[in-house]
Scaffold this motif. Structure first.
Motif, PDB file in Angstrom:
ATOM      1  N   ALA A  41     -15.684  13.984  18.510  1.00 27.19           N
ATOM      2  CA  ALA A  41     -15.625  12.591  18.066  1.00 27.19           C
ATOM      3  C   ALA A  41     -14.368  12.353  17.235  1.00 27.19           C
ATOM      4  O   ALA A  41     -13.889  13.267  16.563  1.00 27.19           O
ATOM      5  CB  ALA A  41     -16.870  12.256  17.245  1.00 27.19           C
ATOM      6  N   PRO A  42     -13.811  11.140  17.265  1.00 29.59           N
ATOM      7  CA  PRO A  42     -12.618  10.851  16.468  1.00 29.59           C
ATOM      8  C   PRO A  42     -12.914  10.969  14.967  1.00 29.59           C
ATOM      9  O   PRO A  42     -14.016  10.673  14.510  1.00 29.59           O
ATOM     10  CB  PRO A  42     -12.283   9.398  16.835  1.00 29.59           C
ATOM     11  N   ILE A  43     -11.915  11.437  14.226  1.00 27.19           N
ATOM     12  CA  ILE A  43     -12.017  11.555  12.764  1.00 27.19           C
ATOM     13  C   ILE A  43     -11.069  10.523  12.160  1.00 27.19           C
ATOM     14  O   ILE A  43      -9.907  10.420  12.559  1.00 27.19           O
ATOM     15  CB  ILE A  43     -11.610  12.972  12.301  1.00 27.19           C
ATOM     16  N   THR A  44     -11.568   9.765  11.202  1.00 26.86           N
ATOM     17  CA  THR A  44     -10.735   8.750  10.527  1.00 26.86           C
ATOM     18  C   THR A  44     -10.426   9.210   9.117  1.00 26.86           C
ATOM     19  O   THR A  44     -11.319   9.626   8.379  1.00 26.86           O
ATOM     20  CB  THR A  44     -11.455   7.383  10.487  1.00 26.86           C
ATOM     21  N   VAL A  45      -9.143   9.152   8.757  1.00 27.27           N
ATOM     22  CA  VAL A  45      -8.725   9.488   7.388  1.00 27.27           C
ATOM     23  C   VAL A  45      -7.911   8.332   6.825  1.00 27.27           C
ATOM     24  O   VAL A  45      -7.162   7.667   7.548  1.00 27.27           O
ATOM     25  CB  VAL A  45      -7.888  10.794   7.342  1.00 27.27           C
ATOM     26  N   GLU A  46      -8.092   8.092   5.521  1.00 25.58           N
ATOM     27  CA  GLU A  46      -7.326   7.050   4.837  1.00 25.58           C
ATOM     28  C   GLU A  46      -6.712   7.657   3.584  1.00 25.58           C
ATOM     29  O   GLU A  46      -7.413   8.240   2.768  1.00 25.58           O
ATOM     30  CB  GLU A  46      -8.241   5.885   4.437  1.00 25.58           C
ATOM     31  N   ALA A  49      -0.629   7.655   0.464  1.00 31.41           N
ATOM     32  CA  ALA A  49       0.770   7.916   0.840  1.00 31.41           C
ATOM     33  C   ALA A  49       1.021   7.810   2.342  1.00 31.41           C
ATOM     34  O   ALA A  49       2.111   7.437   2.766  1.00 31.41           O
ATOM     35  CB  ALA A  49       1.194   9.288   0.331  1.00 31.41           C
ATOM     36  N   TYR A  50       0.009   8.156   3.157  1.00 30.33           N
ATOM     37  CA  TYR A  50       0.239   8.274   4.603  1.00 30.33           C
ATOM     38  C   TYR A  50      -0.558   7.271   5.428  1.00 30.33           C
ATOM     39  O   TYR A  50      -0.540   7.335   6.659  1.00 30.33           O
ATOM     40  CB  TYR A  50      -0.069   9.711   5.056  1.00 30.33           C
ATOM     41  N   GLY A  51      -1.260   6.352   4.764  1.00 30.95           N
ATOM     42  CA  GLY A  51      -1.973   5.299   5.471  1.00 30.95           C
ATOM     43  C   GLY A  51      -3.240   5.763   6.166  1.00 30.95           C
ATOM     44  O   GLY A  51      -3.828   6.784   5.802  1.00 30.95           O
ATOM     45  N   LYS A  52      -3.638   5.022   7.176  1.00 25.75           N
ATOM     46  CA  LYS A  52      -4.884   5.300   7.906  1.00 25.75           C
ATOM     47  C   LYS A  52      -4.546   5.924   9.254  1.00 25.75           C
ATOM     48  O   LYS A  52      -3.577   5.528   9.903  1.00 25.75           O
ATOM     49  CB  LYS A  52      -5.666   3.996   8.096  1.00 25.75           C
ATOM     50  N   TYR A 148     -13.092   9.988   6.148  1.00 27.36           N
ATOM     51  CA  TYR A 148     -12.640  10.522   4.866  1.00 27.36           C
ATOM     52  C   TYR A 148     -11.645   9.556   4.231  1.00 27.36           C
ATOM     53  O   TYR A 148     -10.856   8.932   4.938  1.00 27.36           O
ATOM     54  CB  TYR A 148     -11.967  11.889   5.054  1.00 27.36           C
ATOM     55  N   ARG A 149     -11.696   9.468   2.890  1.00 26.15           N
ATOM     56  CA  ARG A 149     -10.796   8.532   2.219  1.00 26.15           C
ATOM     57  C   ARG A 149     -10.330   9.080   0.871  1.00 26.15           C
ATOM     58  O   ARG A 149     -11.102   9.700   0.152  1.00 26.15           O
ATOM     59  CB  ARG A 149     -11.497   7.190   2.004  1.00 26.15           C
ATOM     60  N   GLN A 150      -9.073   8.806   0.550  1.00 27.54           N
ATOM     61  CA  GLN A 150      -8.537   9.159  -0.768  1.00 27.54           C
ATOM     62  C   GLN A 150      -8.943   8.094  -1.773  1.00 27.54           C
ATOM     63  O   GLN A 150      -8.825   6.903  -1.513  1.00 27.54           O
ATOM     64  CB  GLN A 150      -7.008   9.262  -0.702  1.00 27.54           C
ATOM     65  N   PHE A 151      -9.417   8.520  -2.947  1.00 26.34           N
ATOM     66  CA  PHE A 151      -9.895   7.581  -3.952  1.00 26.34           C
ATOM     67  C   PHE A 151      -8.912   7.376  -5.102  1.00 26.34           C
ATOM     68  O   PHE A 151      -8.973   6.352  -5.774  1.00 26.34           O
ATOM     69  CB  PHE A 151     -11.256   8.039  -4.502  1.00 26.34           C
ATOM     70  N   ASN A 152      -8.054   8.348  -5.387  1.00 30.38           N
ATOM     71  CA  ASN A 152      -7.083   8.142  -6.469  1.00 30.38           C
ATOM     72  C   ASN A 152      -5.746   7.699  -5.890  1.00 30.38           C
ATOM     73  O   ASN A 152      -5.401   8.037  -4.760  1.00 30.38           O
ATOM     74  CB  ASN A 152      -6.923   9.408  -7.326  1.00 30.38           C
ATOM     75  N   SER A 153      -4.997   6.917  -6.646  1.00 29.79           N
ATOM     76  CA  SER A 153      -3.755   6.361  -6.105  1.00 29.79           C
ATOM     77  C   SER A 153      -2.507   6.989  -6.725  1.00 29.79           C
ATOM     78  O   SER A 153      -1.396   6.636  -6.376  1.00 29.79           O
ATOM     79  CB  SER A 153      -3.725   4.847  -6.322  1.00 29.79           C
ATOM     80  N   THR A 154      -2.694   7.912  -7.660  1.00 31.51           N
ATOM     81  CA  THR A 154      -1.532   8.550  -8.285  1.00 31.51           C
ATOM     82  C   THR A 154      -0.853   9.492  -7.292  1.00 31.51           C
ATOM     83  O   THR A 154      -1.501  10.009  -6.389  1.00 31.51           O
ATOM     84  CB  THR A 154      -1.958   9.359  -9.524  1.00 31.51           C
ATOM     85  N   PRO A 155       0.468   9.720  -7.450  1.00 36.43           N
ATOM     86  CA  PRO A 155       1.125  10.711  -6.584  1.00 36.43           C
ATOM     87  C   PRO A 155       0.406  12.052  -6.722  1.00 36.43           C
ATOM     88  O   PRO A 155       0.118  12.498  -7.831  1.00 36.43           O
ATOM     89  CB  PRO A 155       2.547  10.781  -7.155  1.00 36.43           C
ATOM     90  N   ALA A 156       0.114  12.663  -5.602  1.00 35.88           N
ATOM     91  CA  ALA A 156      -0.700  13.888  -5.629  1.00 35.88           C
ATOM     92  C   ALA A 156       0.185  15.134  -5.678  1.00 35.88           C
ATOM     93  O   ALA A 156       1.355  15.112  -5.288  1.00 35.88           O
ATOM     94  CB  ALA A 156      -1.613  13.932  -4.422  1.00 35.88           C
ATOM     95  N   THR A 157      -0.405  16.210  -6.179  1.00 29.62           N
ATOM     96  CA  THR A 157       0.269  17.506  -6.213  1.00 29.62           C
ATOM     97  C   THR A 157      -0.624  18.539  -5.547  1.00 29.62           C
ATOM     98  O   THR A 157      -1.846  18.521  -5.729  1.00 29.62           O
ATOM     99  CB  THR A 157       0.553  17.951  -7.665  1.00 29.62           C
TER     100      THR A 157
END
Length: 318
Positions: A41-46, A49-52, A148-157
């Motif tokens: 099945a397709p996996i969706t990520v958001e 920095a890299y969009g959806k 899956y989705r990213q919840f924080n908006s700070t630049p990640a390390t």
């Protein structure tokens, strides 16, 4: 040129984050083992920095046994491994032996966890095989089936390295062969995550261990207490009459373990009030562990989060 064979294992959302970026790369064959993803099945990520993005994985397996059955003993170059328990991480590593050789490199997903490499090292047949840790301050969550989705908006390390403790690593800096390897992997992850920082923590055992504890401290001391006290909003924490003594006890104990192991905590992370205010600042909404507890999406990894610090404390007579 032959492609890099990468195996990513586990239900931890961060493993899916790494898998997503690897499968976008040319000359990389990705094998993915997870029960959290519906096969085919397709996996969706958001991500910030890299969009959806939506993608499917050609080589997805429900278990390592299924991988071995279908792929045989194809040697894997790079393994990113996560687990929900200390016992499972050892048994998973043991099962991987048929697809490992001396040149395979293993990274243990350790965001919020500390010093997990020994559980892998004790279960693999190659004593010289290099086992590292990978951790990140990405707040990446499973929000639904294959979503899956990213919840924080700070630049990640993303941090890569090897944690060392006082008794085993007298020298603070890594030896030359480790420096060379990690520098190569820094370049690789920089290509996969061009908008994020890839940090080697000064190529130091102590600095890497300190970074592990910095990410782990709030996850160990605060997040499980919210679940225990049935509170989803961190800002209501201090209204709970039970919270204060529990926080004080936990923070004192965990900081003691950190320092006894040789870790150093930066200002703002070395005492209870600063640690709590930092955590409240970065968790204005439901923290990751509590979110997954409420929504029953990703595993809580309680064993890795809480049992490991207890075992470490025991090792150091605390």
């Amino acid at each position: 040129m032959s492609s890099l064979r990468v195996l990513t294992i586990g239900n931890n959302p961060n493993v899916l984050l790494y898998t997503w970026r690897f499968q976008l790369a040319k000359s990389v064959q990705v094998y993915h083992v997870s029960e959290a993803v519906t096969a085919g099945a397709p996996i969706t990520v958001e991500s910030e920095a890299y969009g959806k993005d939506t993608f499917t994985l050609g080589k997805h397996f429900k278990s390592v046994d299924e991988l071995l059955k279908q792929e045989g003993t194809t040697v894997i170059d790079l393994v990113i491994l996560s687990s929900s328990s200390l016992q499972e991480i050892s048994s998973l590593a043991a099962k991987l032996n048929p697809v490992l050789n001396l040149n395979t490199k293993i990274f243990v997903e350790s965001s919020g966890f500390v010093h997990l490499e020994p559980f892998v090292k004790m279960s693999i047949d190659f004593a010289q095989l290099k086992v590292f840790s990978i951790l990140t301050d990405y707040d990446f969550r499973q929000v639904g089936e294959n979503h899956y989705r990213q919840f924080n908006s700070t630049p990640a390390t993303i941090y890569i390295g090897e944690s060392g403790v006082k008794s085993t690593n007298q020298g603070i800096k890594y030896p030359k062969d480790i420096v060379s390897l990690l520098t190569t992997f820094q370049a690789l992850f920089s290509k996969l995550f061009p908008k994020d920082q890839i940090d080697l923590c000064n190529l130091s055992y102590t600095d890497f261990l300190s970074q592990q504890w910095k990410l782990a401290l709030p996850s160990i001391c605060f997040d499980p207490l919210l679940v225990l006290l049935e509170e989803s909003n961190p800002s209501n924490f201090n209204q709970q009459i039970l919270a204060k003594p529990l926080i004080s006890g936990l923070v004192t104990e965990i900081i003691t373990v950190t320092k006894t192991m040789g870790g150093r905590l930066a200002t703002g992370f070395d005492n209870e009030s600063d640690l709590l205010s930092q955590w409240l600042k970065t968790n204005r909404e439901t923290p990751k562990m509590v979110y997954h507890f409420i929504h029953k999406t990703a595993p809580l990894d309680v064993d890795m989060l809480l049992l490991q610090p207890i075992l470490l404390a025991d090792d150091y007579g605390i």
